[in-house]
Design an enzyme around this catalytic site. Structure first.
Site, PDB file in Angstrom:
ATOM      1  N   GLU A 274     -11.533  -3.229  -3.102  1.00 59.26           N
ATOM      2  CA  GLU A 274     -10.449  -2.331  -3.502  1.00 59.26           C
ATOM      3  C   GLU A 274     -10.266  -2.438  -5.013  1.00 59.26           C
ATOM      4  O   GLU A 274      -9.530  -3.293  -5.503  1.00 59.26           O
ATOM      5  CB  GLU A 274      -9.166  -2.682  -2.760  1.00 59.26           C
ATOM      6  CG  GLU A 274      -9.277  -2.649  -1.247  1.00 59.26           C
ATOM      7  CD  GLU A 274      -8.152  -3.406  -0.573  1.00 59.26           C
ATOM      8  OE1 GLU A 274      -6.976  -3.112  -0.866  1.00 59.26           O
ATOM      9  OE2 GLU A 274      -8.448  -4.315   0.235  1.00 59.26           O
TER      10      GLU A 274
ATOM     11  N   HIS B 211      -9.735   2.292   0.381  1.00 54.96           N
ATOM     12  CA  HIS B 211      -9.676   1.103   1.234  1.00 54.96           C
ATOM     13  C   HIS B 211     -10.801   1.096   2.276  1.00 54.96           C
ATOM     14  O   HIS B 211     -10.574   0.775   3.445  1.00 54.96           O
ATOM     15  CB  HIS B 211      -8.311   1.031   1.919  1.00 54.96           C
ATOM     16  CG  HIS B 211      -7.866  -0.344   2.286  1.00 54.96           C
ATOM     17  ND1 HIS B 211      -8.460  -1.091   3.281  1.00 54.96           N
ATOM     18  CD2 HIS B 211      -6.867  -1.121   1.792  1.00 54.96           C
ATOM     19  CE1 HIS B 211      -7.844  -2.243   3.404  1.00 54.96           C
ATOM     20  NE2 HIS B 211      -6.878  -2.300   2.491  1.00 54.96           N
TER      21      HIS B 211
ATOM     22  N   HIS C 262       0.803  -1.227   0.000  1.00 51.04           N
ATOM     23  CA  HIS C 262       0.000   0.000   0.000  1.00 51.04           C
ATOM     24  C   HIS C 262       0.840   1.283   0.000  1.00 51.04           C
ATOM     25  O   HIS C 262       0.571   2.227   0.733  1.00 51.04           O
ATOM     26  CB  HIS C 262      -0.954  -0.005   1.190  1.00 51.04           C
ATOM     27  CG  HIS C 262      -2.085  -0.974   1.042  1.00 51.04           C
ATOM     28  ND1 HIS C 262      -2.560  -1.391  -0.176  1.00 51.04           N
ATOM     29  CD2 HIS C 262      -2.834  -1.626   1.976  1.00 51.04           C
ATOM     30  CE1 HIS C 262      -3.564  -2.248   0.008  1.00 51.04           C
ATOM     31  NE2 HIS C 262      -3.745  -2.411   1.295  1.00 51.04           N
TER      32      HIS C 262
END
Length: 445
Positions: A413, A260, A170
């Site tokens: 996502e 997210h 991420h």
């Protein structure tokens, strides 16, 4: 006799006149009363937004204190969304249901909790990323390494901080979710919103040898980019997220942005495991099986005959513990390794039947039989990471004061595939020098 008749007619006319005057007076009074009532009656809810102070924290890019704002978007159907400029993060989404409105996303009550718990910049521990905008690269890059061909240089190797086992996750240790984004309100025909903007410099996530996640030093991401994320809400209960990214330099880079948010249509304060009973569909005949560190093995596997088949509606938890079914794993089980679903589904090719708002492709749906709430996800991305909050262990307290546990929610996502820079057969995530990329996802309730 004539005189008597004249007097009777006169009395009759007077009576009629008085009655008319009374009627006029009563009617006028009633009209005035109705007008007054209309003027004092609460106005019907309408599309709008507001901004509130949410707190002050250190801006990682400047090292100085900065104000964090919270924007509230609302429509005439009772839907409300709150978004904070810390991490361009969705804090909550309130949606009406059979028994009233509920917040259907996980989040925190305070800025301090977001800073401390959401994506803390400490390797190798990663956060939970509730509602935040993830970048530069959503999902995992194997061993935090990739290479690009740069103009006039040839192939160049790059390294990122490792913060998820042996991999980068991420965006890095201080990703986009840790940043304080510039913001401005947005007003469009039939929609309101907020646009948040961030400039990510050349070498973002670079660090010296010995830094957390960078024992031998990290180059970081190449190129300076400007990212704008625009959140808009309309009266159709559609929350749209539009990403615009421009590469401002003469270097190529990689990019994979997503939101997210963790969804639970029963409400974020509902009992642990309540999401397991919600009905999920994913418009995907294939997925990307992973190794034991959640890196794709490099091929696209069929979902049919496996617990990964959500082409028809299934309860989220109906097969999450089924380790007896085939799952395309070479010597280990996908669901055991990930402790549930935490995989990338390869969305089916778009057809007229799967084309939705703004021409986007159908991604997934979710339905809560108890509340009657329904979510449809539309996107232009090739994949979606469906994650079932496997690593929530009851140590985090949410916005309503309840602890979050495994199975509390799930994510959609929308994204390119994990580790795409190291998988030439996956859709490319390269953003070339001077190029602008646009992408949109809609969460429709």
């Amino acid at each position: 006799m004539r005189e008597i008749g004249r007097q009777r007619r006169l009395r009759r006319l007077v009576t009629i006149g008085l009655a008319a005057l009374v009627a006029i007076a009563v009617g006028g009074s009633l009209a005035a009363t109705q007008a007054k009532a209309a003027s004092t009656r609460p106005a019907a809810p309408k599309l709008g937004l507001s901004r509130q102070f949410f707190g002050v924290t250190t801006n990682p890019q400047t090292g100085r204190p900065a104000t964090v704002w919270r924007y509230t978007l609302f429509n005439n159907r009772g839907m409300r969304v709150q978004i904070i400029t810390y991490g361009a993060t969705i804090q909550d989404i309130w949606v009406p249901g059979r028994n009233g409105s509920a917040d259907v996303t996980l989040g925190y009550a305070t800025l301090a909790d977001y800073v401390k718990f959401n994506s803390p910049p400490v390797a190798p521990t990663t956060g939970v990323y509730f509602g935040e905008t993830v970048g530069r690269y959503a999902n995992r890059i194997a061993k935090g390494q990739f290479s690009l061909v740069q103009p006039g240089q040839g192939k160049v190797n790059y390294t990122l901080p490792v913060n998820n086992g042996p991999n980068a996750l991420h965006g890095g240790i201080v990703g986009f979710g840790n940043m304080i984004w510039a913001s401005r309100p947005v007003f469009r025909p039939g929609a309101v919103g907020v646009q948040m903007t961030l400039v990510s410099p050349n070498g973002d996530q670079g660090a010296a040898a010995g830094s957390p996640g960078c024992p031998n030093g990290c180059t970081g991401y190449p190129a300076t980019i400007r990212v704008s994320v625009t959140f808009t809400l309309n009266n159709l209960n559609q929350l749209a997220i539009h990403y615009t990214t421009t590469n401002l330099s003469r270097l190529n880079t990689i990019l994979n942005l997503t939101n997210h948010s963790y969804f639970n249509l029963a409400g974020e304060s509902s009992f642990p495991g309540s999401a397991y009973g919600q009905i999920i569909t994913i418009n995907a005949n294939r997925y990307t099986p992973t190794d034991t560190t959640s890196i794709p093995l490099g091929y696209l596997a069929s979902v049919f005959g496996t617990p990964f088949n959500f082409t028809t509606p299934f309860a989220m938890g109906a097969r999450i513990a089924d380790v007896s079914a085939p799952d395309n794993s070479p010597g280990f089980n996908q669901l055991l390794e990930a402790q549930g679903y935490d995989h990338n589904w390869v969305l089916n090719r778009q057809t007229p039947a799967t084309t939705g708002p703004q021409g986007l492709n159908l991604c997934a749906t979710a339905f809560d039989p108890v509340s009657g709430r329904h979510l449809t996800v539309w996107t232009d991305q090739p994949g979606v990471q469906f994650y079932t909050s496997n690593f929530l262990t009851g140590t985090l307290v949410g916005i309503s004061g309840h602890a979050y546990r495994q199975g509390q929610a799930y994510t959609f996502e929308t994204q390119h595939f994990p580790n795409s820079p190291n998988q030439p057969n996956f859709p490319s995530t390269e953003l070339f020098a001077g190029q602008t990329q646009n992408s949109t996802t809609i969460f429709a309730f």
